[in-house]
Design an enzyme around this catalytic site. Structure first.
Site, PDB file in Angstrom:
ATOM      1  CB  SER A 158      -0.990   0.041   1.177  1.00  0.00           C
ATOM      2  OG  SER A 158      -0.355   0.438   2.385  1.00  0.00           O
ATOM      3  CD  GLU A 191      15.013  -8.403   6.376  1.00  0.00           C
ATOM      4  OE1 GLU A 191      15.450  -9.557   6.572  1.00  0.00           O
ATOM      5  OE2 GLU A 191      13.817  -8.092   6.540  1.00  0.00           O
ATOM      6  CG  PHE A 212      13.027  -5.991  10.083  1.00  0.00           C
ATOM      7  CD1 PHE A 212      13.415  -6.558  11.284  1.00  0.00           C
ATOM      8  CD2 PHE A 212      11.683  -5.903   9.808  1.00  0.00           C
ATOM      9  CE1 PHE A 212      12.489  -7.034  12.196  1.00  0.00           C
ATOM     10  CE2 PHE A 212      10.733  -6.383  10.711  1.00  0.00           C
ATOM     11  CZ  PHE A 212      11.141  -6.948  11.912  1.00  0.00           C
TER      12      PHE A 212
END
Length: 320
Positions: free
Chosen positions: A29, A49, A74
């Site tokens: 979104s 990551e 993260f």
């Protein structure tokens, strides 16, 4: 802030084909506009990551300007070795974007607190560290780091942050932005702490205490001239940040002022160990209040500090 970031990045990518965006399976979104318009320059690396950072470094070393995007710690702590060795060691043109810096994701618990990131990123070689205080600063910071060669860290809030600036300020990496002037004290704020610092200054103004407010969107390199001027020209320097007590903006300010005669310095920050000991989880506003970062708590602490230091307050004898 994240909306301001991605809208700015889309606009920049239209002009510069070197700009890429990589995500760690986050940003739903938020990032779809970039992905639709530039599908060949958008990569979802998944919940990996370390891989994301390694790919970003490789792209950057092949001439790209690469933005990586994920939540809070993260894209920083989980892949810190890759940032240190692959990105910073090679001065790769990677821009690490952390959404939800500070306590923005406080309802998710300590795993999602971003309260050590400024300390860690400040310690990385060649890393520019930026924490905009409102959506206007987020837009300006995105433009600035895109034009800056080398690794950068952009610490964003989450969504719905209020606009603090009434007009678009002049923005340069490494420079403070003055919100208001005052001689009794200075509040230096970064990131989400800018709004409560500005509100605290308003409360103090009503009590006849005139506070200078400096937004410090660039934590590294620090605007040492603005910090020294605050210590020289006002009676107290307070540093306000949604960060733990070690290694953040307050430590950078204290390091700058070490050995200089001037105003006392106090820190308004997140007591990470106290939150952990109490098992605190909650909204950003709740956790900030628990940490003494509400406008009212900042006001009261400034008054206490001014009263405590008034008898022995010394003015600067030598310029910083």
């Amino acid at each position: 802030m994240r909306t301001a970031f991605v809208e700015t990045l889309v606009r920049l990518a239209r002009r510069d084909e070197r700009i890429w965006l990589l995500t760690g399976d986050l940003g739903y979104s938020v990032l779809e506009g970039f992905a639709r318009e530039f599908p060949g320059r958008f990569v979802n690396a998944g919940v990996a990551e370390q891989n994301l950072t390694g790919v970003a470094a490789g792209l950057a070393l092949s001439g790209k300007i690469v933005f990586t995007y994920s939540i809070a710690n993260f894209p920083t702590l989980r892949c810190l070795e890759h940032l240190r060795n692959d990105v910073c060691h090679h001065r790769a043109n990677v821009k690490v974007v952390a959404v939800g810096g500070g306590l923005a994701y406080g309802s998710q618990g300590y795993t999602h607190f971003g309260v050590e990131d400024l300390a860690v990123m400040r310690a990385m070689p060649y890393m520019t560290v930026v924490a905009p205080g409102d959506p206007i600063e987020a837009r300006l910071a995105t433009e600035a780091i895109a034009q800056t060669d080398g690794p950068c860290y952009l610490r964003l809030g989450k969504a719905g942050e209020p606009v603090v600036h009434r007009t678009t300020p002049a923005f340069r990496l490494g420079k403070a932005i003055g919100l208001r002037d005052g001689t009794d004290a200075t509040l230096i704020a970064t990131g989400a702490a800018l709004k409560p610092a500005a509100d605290a200054a308003e409360l103090l103004d009503r009590q006849g205490v005139f506070v200078r407010v400096l937004s410090m969107p660039t934590v590294k390199p620090l605007d040492e001239a603005a910090v020294c001027a605050a210590a020289r020209e006002t009676g107290l320097v307070g540093v306000v940040e949604e960060h733990g007590p070690i290694g953040g903006l307050a430590d950078a300010v204290a390091r700058c002022l070490a050995g200089h005669d001037g105003a006392p310095v106090c820190s308004f920050c997140v007591d990470t160990e106290a939150l952990l000991a109490r098992g605190e989880v909650g909204s950003q506003a709740y956790l900030a209040t628990q940490s003494g970062l509400s406008p009212e708590a900042i006001r009261d602490r400034v008054l206490e500090e001014l009263a405590a230091h008034a008898p022995a307050r010394r003015r600067v004898k030598n310029a910083c």
